[in-house]
Enzyme design. Structure first.
Site, PDB file in Angstrom:
ATOM      1  N   GLY A 151       0.836  -1.191   0.000  1.00  0.00           N
ATOM      2  CA  GLY A 151       0.000   0.000   0.000  1.00  0.00           C
ATOM      3  C   GLY A 151       0.869   1.238   0.000  1.00  0.00           C
ATOM      4  N   CYS A 152       0.373   2.288   0.587  1.00  0.00           N
ATOM      5  CA  CYS A 152       1.094   3.558   0.633  1.00  0.00           C
ATOM      6  C   CYS A 152       2.408   3.398   1.400  1.00  0.00           C
ATOM      7  CB  CYS A 152       0.229   4.618   1.303  1.00  0.00           C
ATOM      8  SG  CYS A 152       1.056   6.195   1.504  1.00  0.00           S
ATOM      9  N   PHE A 153       3.486   3.870   0.821  1.00  0.00           N
ATOM     10  CA  PHE A 153       4.781   3.702   1.477  1.00  0.00           C
ATOM     11  C   PHE A 153       4.922   4.524   2.753  1.00  0.00           C
ATOM     12  CE2 PHE A 153       6.559   6.133  -2.476  1.00  0.00           C
ATOM     13  CZ  PHE A 153       5.987   7.338  -2.096  1.00  0.00           C
TER      14      PHE A 153
END
Length: 180
Positions: A9-11
Site C-alpha cells: 500500500g502507501c509507502f
C-alpha cells in the site's frame, strides 16, 4: 546488515511502522516493479508505470530477526486486498515482496505461508486469500525527498492520523519487544 524491498500500500505507512522498530537502520520510500525508468510520484500514481510504492528496509539481524521484519510487513497491511489498501486503489498499492536473491525469496515465501495462517479464508471460500506477490527485484528508484520519513515530518496530516497511526500502533503492540 540486510535489506528487504516490500510493498504494502502507501509507502508512508510502511515507512512509519518500520522506523518504530529497534534494529531498523534505514527506511527509504521508493518505486519498483515497473518499467518506466526514474518515475515520478505523479507518474506512479497513474498506475501506468507498473511500479509499486515500496520501502527499502535495512536492518541489523543481530538486533531484530528477519522473521520479525517480514511478520511486521504482514501485520501492517492487509495482504488479502488485490491492488489496493483501503481507499488507495491501483497496482501501485499492491502487496508485493521483491527478493534480491534466492535466499530472500525463500524467506519471503515462508513469511507469506506464516501469514496465511492468520489471514487466509476458511476452506472452500476464496475471499480473504493472500494475494501478496513475490516479484524479482529490478531497479529501485528512491521517491522524492518529501516522501522520506513523511509521517515524522507530517504527524498531524489527515492521512497519517487516519491510516498510518493505526498501522504503527498495531506493529508496536504485536512486536513490543522490538519497539525503539
Amino acid at each position: 546488515m540486510e535489506t528487504y524491498v516490500l510493498a504494502g500500500g502507501c509507502f508512508w505507512c510502511l515507512d512509519a511502522a518500520y522506523r518504530a522498530l529497534r534494529g531498523v537502520e534505514s527506511v527509504v520510500s521508493g518505486y519498483t516493479g515497473g518499467m518506466t525508468p526514474h518515475p515520478s510520484y505523479e507518474q506512479v500514481c497513474t498506475g501506468a508505470t507498473g511500479h509499486a510504492e515500496a520501502v527499502k528496509v535495512t536492518f541489523d539481524p543481530e538486533v531484530i530477526p528477519s522473521d520479525v521484519i517480514l511478520d511486521a510487513f504482514f501485520t501492517m497491511h492487509d495482504p488479502r486486498q488485490l491492488n489496493h489498501q483501503g481507499a488507495d486503489t491501483g497496482t501501485q498499492y499492491r502487496s508485493a515482496m521483491f527478493p534480491a536473491d534466492d535466499a530472500q525469496r525463500e524467506l519471503f515465501e515462508q513469511a507469506r505461508d506464516r501469514a496465511s495462517d492468520i489471514w487466509d479464508a476458511p476452506l472452500g471460500e476464496t475471499e480473504g486469500t493472500i494475494v501478496t506477490t513475490i516479484e524479482p527485484l529490478r531497479e529501485y528508484f528512491d521517491a522524492e525527498d518529501y516522501h522520506q520519513d513523511f509521517f515524522a515530518k507530517n504527524p498531524n496530516q489527515g492521512y497519517c492520523l487516519a491510516v498510518a497511526v493505526p498501522k504503527v500502533n498495531k506493529v508496536r503492540a504485536r512486536f513490543a519487544e522490538f519497539v525503539a
